[in-house]
Scaffold this active site. Structure first.
Site, mmCIF file in Angstrom:
data_model
loop_
_atom_site.group_PDB
_atom_site.id
_atom_site.type_symbol
_atom_site.label_atom_id
_atom_site.label_comp_id
_atom_site.label_asym_id
_atom_site.label_seq_id
_atom_site.Cartn_x
_atom_site.Cartn_y
_atom_site.Cartn_z
ATOM 1 N N CYS A 173 -0.181 2.218 -4.734
ATOM 2 C CA CYS A 173 -1.643 3.428 -5.508
ATOM 3 C C CYS A 173 -0.388 4.232 -5.316
ATOM 4 C CB CYS A 173 -2.812 3.954 -4.404
ATOM 5 S SG CYS A 173 -3.701 2.672 -3.725
ATOM 6 N N HIS A 223 0.828 -1.028 -0.094
ATOM 7 C CA HIS A 223 -0.061 -0.033 -0.083
ATOM 8 C C HIS A 223 1.084 1.115 0.155
ATOM 9 C CE1 HIS A 223 -3.812 -1.953 0.512
ATOM 10 N NE2 HIS A 223 -3.036 -2.729 1.174
#
Lengths: 384, 647
Positions: free
Chosen positions: A188, A146
């Site tokens: 991301c 992440h």
């Protein structure tokens, strides 16, 4: 004597600057899954898929550093013990019978990650946990987890910032731990992680631009969670068609990413990377293709120079820098002469040393030299 | 002449020594593979793989390895390991149903996670360094985070409570460590046939890890050769114990499930590992079954043993051995081949029931108290059925019958145990220490430096129904950096080890079986021991986002406060109007005005006329240049002076 030291320093710097003309010796891969907890199953599946791919394309286990932040295969929630799948058809068990995980669980920290990259370990750390690359190594660094704007989370507790990564890469370059480095990140806003990179020879691919998310590909209702991310899924789709002998270029890999399918825009940073991407085969990073040298005569020790020469000439055009060609021109085919020929720096040092040995009153020469320098200084200062 | 003889003697010695070495190396390394299968009373099947690799003593420089793994012998040589045991376990051994008083359970029932202990052959001061290096080496070898045991907060040096008495022993365990394929693979790579051939080919990863319990163990010990100049031999014992539930189709609940190797593992044995000296499969049937048939002498009787009204074996055993309470069928797998794989099956025809022998006391451990501040740990020892049989063995001098029980326990430093709160209850009545506590050894923990250790020897009366030990503790605080990423899950207290020093388990075979390392290890008396559960202690975990919140709030307050204060202090209300007026009055070139304002700002002086400003700056610049020149010349002169006088 001081003059000599100066000359030596100059020679050293010359030797250092010629470091990037070394030939490609070996391939390494550092594959990192930074996410803990069961719902991040897909990140482990991503990493293991890449692990399987690079192993299939020829990188041996001892040159792969695999970091997995959690145990998914034998997790109590896993309906399929000792198995990890990256597709709901369950055709391929990524965990197989021969997985070697080098860092796992709580060991996957930013500190250990940076230690692996920079090679600054405690003495007791075994070889299998070290990245023992050299100046001719091509390294693939794959990270998934992440992330956000210029950071990547480790275990939901720590962060690796783009500055940290850039510093580590810079240190690796200075320590001559790689020739070419490819960083592939599936998080991301992955592109932001490359913002601070400065070192030459680094190629970076991110799954998404700033402000974009990286999405998972599909959910496996038997396992109960998403099993793979889109970017990695399509990377694998590209590699599944390849075998070790294929000559697909990096450019074709980059072109294979379709923003519509990825639901994000893959980003490539190529400004630090010299060769033309269309001419670099993907196996330069994702595989380990060794050049074979055909010799007509029996193998002779000490003829490494000539064999080096042969490797260069057989390598793709893009890998031949000007320096290499110059060297090639300089090296005569006669073996006796090759043995005599040394590196320019040592040759120069030997010559200088011989001359100085012959010279008797060295000190007066040095003094005279200083006097001349004083004049030069005075003239230049009066000119100001 | 005497002189000549004297010079010959050493040569003769040397010769005999060399011959000894030559014969020693001829003797060679030995490898054997064995599998023990055992149906368990609770409808499960136990499979115990046993591989033994022996390296004979040879001179320590230049050992040649044929079968013995080089990595292990290097480990032994480098860290001077005398004895070592490493186990990877998941699941909890069910002492009630799977047995608690046989060699198999006392050796292979291990605590959850990783357990490592080692005895070193180095000076006392170097033991800790050797331990640290050993943990790192093992973590590289077995793909596990065993290196976490290197810190002094995670291991201890038991004196007598562990069962092995040595001051060079170190013990540590990691209850949270995951055990999976990546640990089994390097373990299998130590075998000469890996998992490609022989019994180890059965180890299909999903079926092994689907089991209720799996424990993978590696035990090595050095054998002193006694001869001078020869190093020590190494015995490497690798075992994998798996408890699997066979899949059944029968609806009858009291019927034992029928199984075969292929139904348990999904694979069959196709031939033995050719490098093994012996490859055997054993099937052990316990309890009532063993007692039924008395004579094994005739062929018909033997046939009856494996094909009777109770059960059928799919293959004819090569030999049958009787033990006091069980039957052992021996199969040699050398005869199997690709066309005729070895697939042993057991089919039950009638429902049958039996029970396992149990340890004198059944141990369990639990937490007491509530809240995040303090609590207590209790260890409960309960009498088992088998106790009646065992009692009477341990009569003390004054005629009392007692059971001795050793308790060995490590406490992490953040569990701050108050040793004075130790209470012992026997049959719900509190006893004073002197009554039951025979020996106690306590080493208290030091915050962030070392873990605490408790060793106790209890002497309980034979007729005891239950005994409980409780001890209170405070929960410590960790530094914010020391919390693991999943701190909210809680922290583990490693298993306590309960051993019964006066009870030894062994299987009593009537025949001599020196050939089989597994059976001969069962024949030896082994200490009866059992591990308790791992305890999960929730510690106070901070709100990890709190520092961030504090920083943002303080910054906001500071910005608001200083911003407004500075504004109030620095602002001159009349200034702006006057400035605007003066600007309207003077009309100069835009760029020139900007420049003069900039220089004024830098110099911190009011705006001056540009004409008066420039010459001054010019002159100061000139003077600095002059000074620089003078310094340069002086420096050069000094250097000249220095070098000319240097001679």
């Amino acid at each position: 004597m001081k003059f000599l030291i100066l000359v030596m320093l100059l020679c050293y710097s010359f030797a250092f600057s010629s470091g990037d003309t070394t030939i490609h010796t070996n391939n390494w891969a550092v594959l990192v899954c930074t996410s803990r907890f069961w719902f991040n199953y897909r990140h482990m599946a991503n990493t293991l898929s890449l692990y399987r791919t690079v192993k299939r394309l020829g990188i041996p286990d001892e040159r792969i550093i695999l970091m997995l932040a959690d145990d998914m295969a034998c997790n109590a929630r896993n309906e399929y013990p000792a198995q990890v799948f990256n597709n709901e058809n369950h055709k391929l068990n990524l965990y197989g019978d021969n997985v070697e995980v080098d860092y796992r669980g709580y060991e996957v920290t930013v500190e250990n990650f940076l230690r692996v990259l920079t090679g600054r370990h405690e003495n007791a750390v075994p070889r299998s946990k070290r990245l023992l690359s050299d100046e001719g190594s091509h390294i693939l660094l794959y990270m998934t987890g992440h992330g956000g704007d210029e950071f990547l989370k480790f275990q939901d507790a720590e962060e690796l910032q783009s500055h940290d990564l850039a510093d580590a890469v810079k240190q690796m370059k200075e320590k001559r731990r790689f020739k070419e480095l490819m960083i592939m990140v599936d998080t991301c806003q992955a592109a932001t992680l490359f913002n601070q990179l400065q070192s030459p020879g680094v190629l970076a691919i991110g799954s998404s631009l700033k402000g974009e998310n990286s999405y998972s590909h599909h959910l496996d209702s038997d396992v109960g969670v998403s099993v793979v991310d889109r970017f990695t899924y399509y990377t694998l789709a590209f590699f599944e068609r390849l075998n070790i002998y294929d000559n697909a270029s990096l450019n074709s890999l980059f072109r294979s990413y379709d923003p519509k399918l990825l639901m994000s825009t893959a980003y490539y940073r190529t400004d630090l990377y010299q060769p033309h991407l269309a001419e670099v085969p993907v196996t330069n990073f994702f595989g380990s293709v060794m050049e074979t040298i055909h010799t007509d005569s029996v193998y002779k020790a000490f003829s490494s120079k000539t064999s080096n020469n042969k490797i260069n000439s057989e390598m793709p055009v893009n890998q031949l820098s000007e320096h290499d060609e110059l060297q090639k021109a300089n090296i005569p085919n006669d073996e006796l002469k090759t043995e005599k020929q040394k590196c320019p720096y040592t040759q120069m040092r030997v010559d200088l040393h011989e001359k100085l040995e012959k010279f008797e009153n060295v000190d007066t020469v040095v003094n005279l030299g200083i006097a001349v320098m004083v004049f030069v200084v005075m003239i230049s200062s009066s000119l100001l | 002449m005497a002189c000549l003889v004297r010079s010959w003697i050493p040569l003769l010695f040397l010769q005999s020594f060399l011959v000894a070495i030559a014969f020693g190396s001829n003797e060679g390394e030995e490898f054997s593979e064995e599998l023990l299968l055992k149906p368990l009373p609770d409808r499960k099947v136990l499979a115990h793989f046993h591989f033994e690799n022996r390296a004979p003593p040879s001179n320590s420089h230049g050992r040649n390895h044929h079968l013995f793994p080089k990595a292990i012998s290097q480990l032994v040589q480098k860290f001077r390991v005398k004895e070592m045991e490493l186990s990877f376990t998941q699941g909890r051994w069910n002492h009630e149903h799977w047995g608690g008083f046989d060699p198999l359970s006392s050796m292979n029932a291990k605590p959850v996670g990783v357990e490592l202990w080692a005895v070193f052959d180095v000076p006392q001061s170097q033991v800790d360094i050797s331990w640290k290096n050993l943990t790192h080496a093992l973590s590289g070898l077995f793909c596990a985070s065993i290196n976490f045991l290197e810190s002094s907060t995670s291991y201890a040096a038991p004196t007598w409570g562990f069962g092995t008495n040595s001051d060079k022993l170190r013990y540590g365990s990691l209850p949270r460590e995951a055990v999976c394929t990546e640990n089994l693979t390097p373990w299998l790579k130590l075998l000469p046939c890996r998992d490609k051939d022989g019994i180890s080919a059965l180890m299909n990863r999903p079926s092994v890890y689907r089991g209720f319990y799996h424990s993978q163990r590696l035990h090595l010990s050095t054998v002193e050769s006694g001869q001078e100049g020869l190093g020590s031999g190494i015995v490497l014992e690798q075992t994998l114990t798996v408890v699997i539930q066979p899949e059944t189709t029968s609806v009858e609940t009291n019927m034992q499930p029928s199984w075969s190797l292929s139904s348990l593992f999904g694979r069959k044995v196709v031939g033995s590992c050719v490098l093994a000296k012996s490859s055997n499969v054993y099937l052990q049937l316990e309890g009532r079954l063993g007692h039924e048939s008395k004579n094994v002498d005739t062929e018909i009787e033997a046939h009856k043993l494996w094909m009777n009204s109770d059960f059928d074996l799919s293959l004819k055993p090569d030999r049958v051995i009787r033990e006091s309470s069980s039957l052992l069928f021996i199969f040699d797998i050398d005869k199997s081949s690709d066309s005729e794989p070895f697939d042993l099956g057991l089919t039950w025809k009638l429902p049958s029931k039996w029970s396992c022998e149990q340890a004198p006391l059944h141990a369990s451990r639990f937490l007491m108290g509530s809240g995040n501040e303090r609590g207590a740990i209790a260890i409960l020892l309960k009498a088992t059925e088998s106790q009646e049989k065992l009692s009477g063995r341990n009569l003390t001098t004054d005629g009392r019958c007692t059971i001795k029980a050793n308790i060995f326990q490590i406490f992490p430093w953040y569990i701050k145990v108050y040793y004075h709160t130790l209470q012992i209850f026997v049959d719900q009545q509190q006893k004073t220490d002197s009554e039951v506590l025979k020996k106690i050894n306590v080493s208290p923990s030091t915050d962030k430096v070392s873990s605490g250790m408790l060793e106790m020897m209890l002497e309980l009366p034979c007729e005891v129904k239950s005994a409980a030990i409780s001890i209170e503790y405070d929960k410590g605080f960790l530094h914010i950096d020391e919390y693991p990423p999943d701190a909210n899950q809680g922290f583990d207290i490693p298993s306590a080890l309960i051993s019964f020093p006066s009870h030894h388990a062994s299987l009593d075979f009537q025949e001599e079986l020196s050939k089989s390392p597994l059976l001969s290890s069962f024949k030896e008396k082994s200490l009866v021991r059992s591990y308790t559960e791992v305890l999960l202690v929730p510690l106070t975990t901070p709100d990890f986002s709190m520092p961030y919140n504090v920083i943002t709030i303080t910054c906001t307050i500071f910005a608001l406060y200083f911003g407004s204060l500075l504004n109030v202090l620095r602002r001159r209300i009349g200034e702006e109007e006057r400035f605007l007026k003066s600007q309207a009055g003077k009309k100069r070139g835009g760029l020139k005005q900007l420049l003069s304002r900039l220089t004024a700002k830098i110099r911190g002086r009011p705006i001056e006329a540009p004409s008066s400003e420039s010459p001054a700056a010019e002159s100061s610049f000139l003077s600095s240049k002059l000074i620089f020149k003078i310094i340069l010349v002086a420096g050069a002169a000094a250097a000249w002076q220095y070098f000319s006088t240097d001679k």
